[in-house]
Design an enzyme around this catalytic site. Structure first.
Site, PDB file in Angstrom:
ATOM      1  N   HIS A  15      30.004  -8.584  63.922  1.00 13.85           N
ATOM      2  CA  HIS A  15      29.812  -7.303  64.623  1.00 13.85           C
ATOM      3  C   HIS A  15      28.332  -7.109  64.963  1.00 13.85           C
ATOM      4  CE1 HIS A  15      31.292  -3.007  65.370  1.00 13.85           C
ATOM      5  NE2 HIS A  15      29.993  -2.970  65.629  1.00 13.85           N
ATOM      6  N   HIS A  17      25.981  -6.221  68.633  1.00 16.82           N
ATOM      7  CA  HIS A  17      25.963  -5.945  70.074  1.00 16.82           C
ATOM      8  C   HIS A  17      24.837  -6.748  70.711  1.00 16.82           C
ATOM      9  CE1 HIS A  17      28.773  -2.456  70.044  1.00 16.82           C
ATOM     10  NE2 HIS A  17      28.410  -2.430  68.778  1.00 16.82           N
ATOM     11  N   ASP A  19      23.464  -6.352  73.558  1.00 13.17           N
ATOM     12  CA  ASP A  19      22.443  -5.480  74.157  1.00 13.17           C
ATOM     13  C   ASP A  19      21.690  -4.654  73.113  1.00 13.17           C
ATOM     14  OD1 ASP A  19      24.804  -4.199  73.708  1.00 13.17           O
ATOM     15  OD2 ASP A  19      24.975  -3.246  75.662  1.00 13.17           O
ATOM     16  N   GLY A 184      32.094   3.372  71.581  1.00 16.45           N
ATOM     17  CA  GLY A 184      31.693   4.653  72.169  1.00 16.45           C
ATOM     18  C   GLY A 184      32.131   5.847  71.339  1.00 16.45           C
ATOM     19  N   HIS A 213      36.074  -0.173  67.358  1.00 10.47           N
ATOM     20  CA  HIS A 213      35.164   0.702  66.607  1.00 10.47           C
ATOM     21  C   HIS A 213      35.960   1.927  66.171  1.00 10.47           C
ATOM     22  CE1 HIS A 213      31.977  -1.595  68.610  1.00 10.47           C
ATOM     23  NE2 HIS A 213      31.085  -0.979  67.869  1.00 10.47           N
ATOM     24  N   GLU A 216      33.728   5.082  62.134  1.00 10.80           N
ATOM     25  CA  GLU A 216      32.273   4.931  61.927  1.00 10.80           C
ATOM     26  C   GLU A 216      31.708   6.324  61.694  1.00 10.80           C
ATOM     27  OE1 GLU A 216      28.232   3.195  64.121  1.00 10.80           O
ATOM     28  OE2 GLU A 216      30.076   3.327  65.280  1.00 10.80           O
ATOM     29  N   ASP A 295      24.934  -5.063  63.633  1.00 10.75           N
ATOM     30  CA  ASP A 295      25.285  -4.065  64.642  1.00 10.75           C
ATOM     31  C   ASP A 295      24.294  -4.058  65.814  1.00 10.75           C
ATOM     32  OD1 ASP A 295      26.920  -2.135  65.769  1.00 10.75           O
ATOM     33  OD2 ASP A 295      26.193  -0.487  64.532  1.00 10.75           O
ATOM     34  N   ASP A 296      23.123  -3.456  65.615  1.00 10.52           N
ATOM     35  CA  ASP A 296      22.101  -3.370  66.687  1.00 10.52           C
ATOM     36  C   ASP A 296      20.710  -3.613  66.100  1.00 10.52           C
ATOM     37  OD1 ASP A 296      23.629  -2.124  69.174  1.00 10.52           O
ATOM     38  OD2 ASP A 296      24.331  -1.077  67.397  1.00 10.52           O
TER      39      ASP A 296
END
Length: 359
Positions: A15, A17, A19, A184, A213, A216, A295-296
């Site tokens: 998991h 992203h 971007d 989202g 998702h 969360e 994640d990010d």
């Protein structure tokens, strides 16, 4: 990173992203090449703008993307470059297999309604985006020996994109794309936005793997919807599943895989800031099927090791548990069976385990 990583063995990440994992130096390079002016010119300043260091809201966190996405989106060279560099970064973190997710629409500047990031119309469609990411991943795998595959994201606020996303998953099914995702605002449920349900039904019909998702920041009911309506095979995050004990027990029994992101969950306000009270502790105690993920990482100024360190320090994770969760990640990954078998064998060998060792 000081000294030895918390778990210095091969890892699997499910998991993250794409971007949310872009190098800020790359953003500055591309902005310069494309003549896009940014409010800052130094990497450290851009980092200050783009990162979250203290618990924020999910909305504040999502706002960070608007500082750099317009630089990368709609540029062939940049899209391919971020994919290639992503594989290099993961290889350095000791990841041997990674599933990266992204919305092809968010990186396109043609054939998308509305055009994201206030871009002018161009010539890169969502289809082109997937092709470019695939190229970057393939070259990255050749150079760094880490295998990367894509999960394409539907966005909850854009149900009109979802059928296109599942069609792209089908088109690139044998070429780098392994699953579909829904990301989202969790308050936008599928009853009110039937486009997602339709897309996921098509995914089931076409044997496209599914992760969603859910739970969360949203309640356990979103997790239930993901499993029952969207037929999710994995849950992204899922911390709030614990609020519905019947659902939690059912998913434990089904061996549902949860993609856990501890550092992220604290900084987005998904979980309370005290790691010693994190839901992951319960999942660990119950020997649930889960993985550890960044994640990010760009936005959280973190690496995969940050997540491993946090759980080692605050949740008493041992080397044995790290092995167990990576084996579970490999077993729950979306690779075809033969490739999955090969990945598992790589881990068993690296961990000095016999194949029959069961957790």
């Amino acid at each position: 990173m000081n000294g030895k990583p918390a778990f210095d063995k091969p890892k699997v990440e499910l998991h993250v992203h794409l971007d949310g994992a872009i190098r800020l130096k790359t953003v500055l390079d591309v902005a310069k090449r494309r003549g896009i002016s940014l409010p800052v010119s130094m990497e450290e300043e851009l980092k200050e703008l783009c990162t979250v260091n203290e618990p924020a809201t999910l909305t504040e966190f999502l706002g960070k993307f608007s500082h750099f996405m317009h630089v990368i989106a709609g540029d062939r060279e940049a899209i391919k470059r971020i994919a290639y560099e992503f594989v290099e970064t993961k290889a350095k973190e000791g990841v041997i297999y990674v599933e990266a997710r992204y919305s092809p629409h968010f990186l396109a500047n043609k054939g998308v309604e509305p055009l994201p990031w206030d871009q002018k119309p161009g010539d890169i469609t969502p289809d082109d985006v997937v092709d470019l990411v695939n190229q970057g991943f393939k070259e990255g795998e050749q150079a760094f020996k880490t295998k990367a595959r894509s999960i394409l994201c539907c966005m909850r606020h854009m149900p009109n994109w979802s059928m296109e996303v599942v069609e792209l998953c089908k088109k690139f099914h044998k070429d780098g794309v392994v699953a579909i995702d829904l990301a989202g605002d969790e308050s936008m449920n599928c009853e009110s936005y039937p486009g997602h349900k339709k897309a996921f039904e098509e995914a089931v019909r076409s044997n496209v793997h599914r992760t969603v998702h859910a739970g969360e920041v949203g309640p356990a009911s979103v997790v239930r919807e993901a499993v029952e309506v969207l037929k999710a095979e994995r849950i992204g995050h899922g911390y709030h599943t614990l609020e519905d004990q019947n659902l939690y027990k059912q998913l434990l029994h089904q061996n549902m895989h949860f993609e856990m992101c501890p550092v992220s969950s604290r900084l987005t306000g998904a979980c309370e800031p005290d790691f010693t009270k994190h839901p992951l502790i319960t999942f660990k105690k119950d020997k649930a099927n889960y993985s550890l993920n960044t994640d990010d990482p760009t936005i959280f100024n973190s690496t995969l090791n940050s997540d491993y360190e946090v759980v080692q320090k605050y949740m008493d994770f041992t080397e044995e548990e790290f092995k167990r969760l990576n084996i579970n990640a490999a077993k729950s990954c979306f690779l075809p069976e033969k490739e999955k078998e090969k990945l598992l064998n790589q881990l068993y060998e690296a961990y000095g385990m016999r194949k029959s060792t069961s957790f």
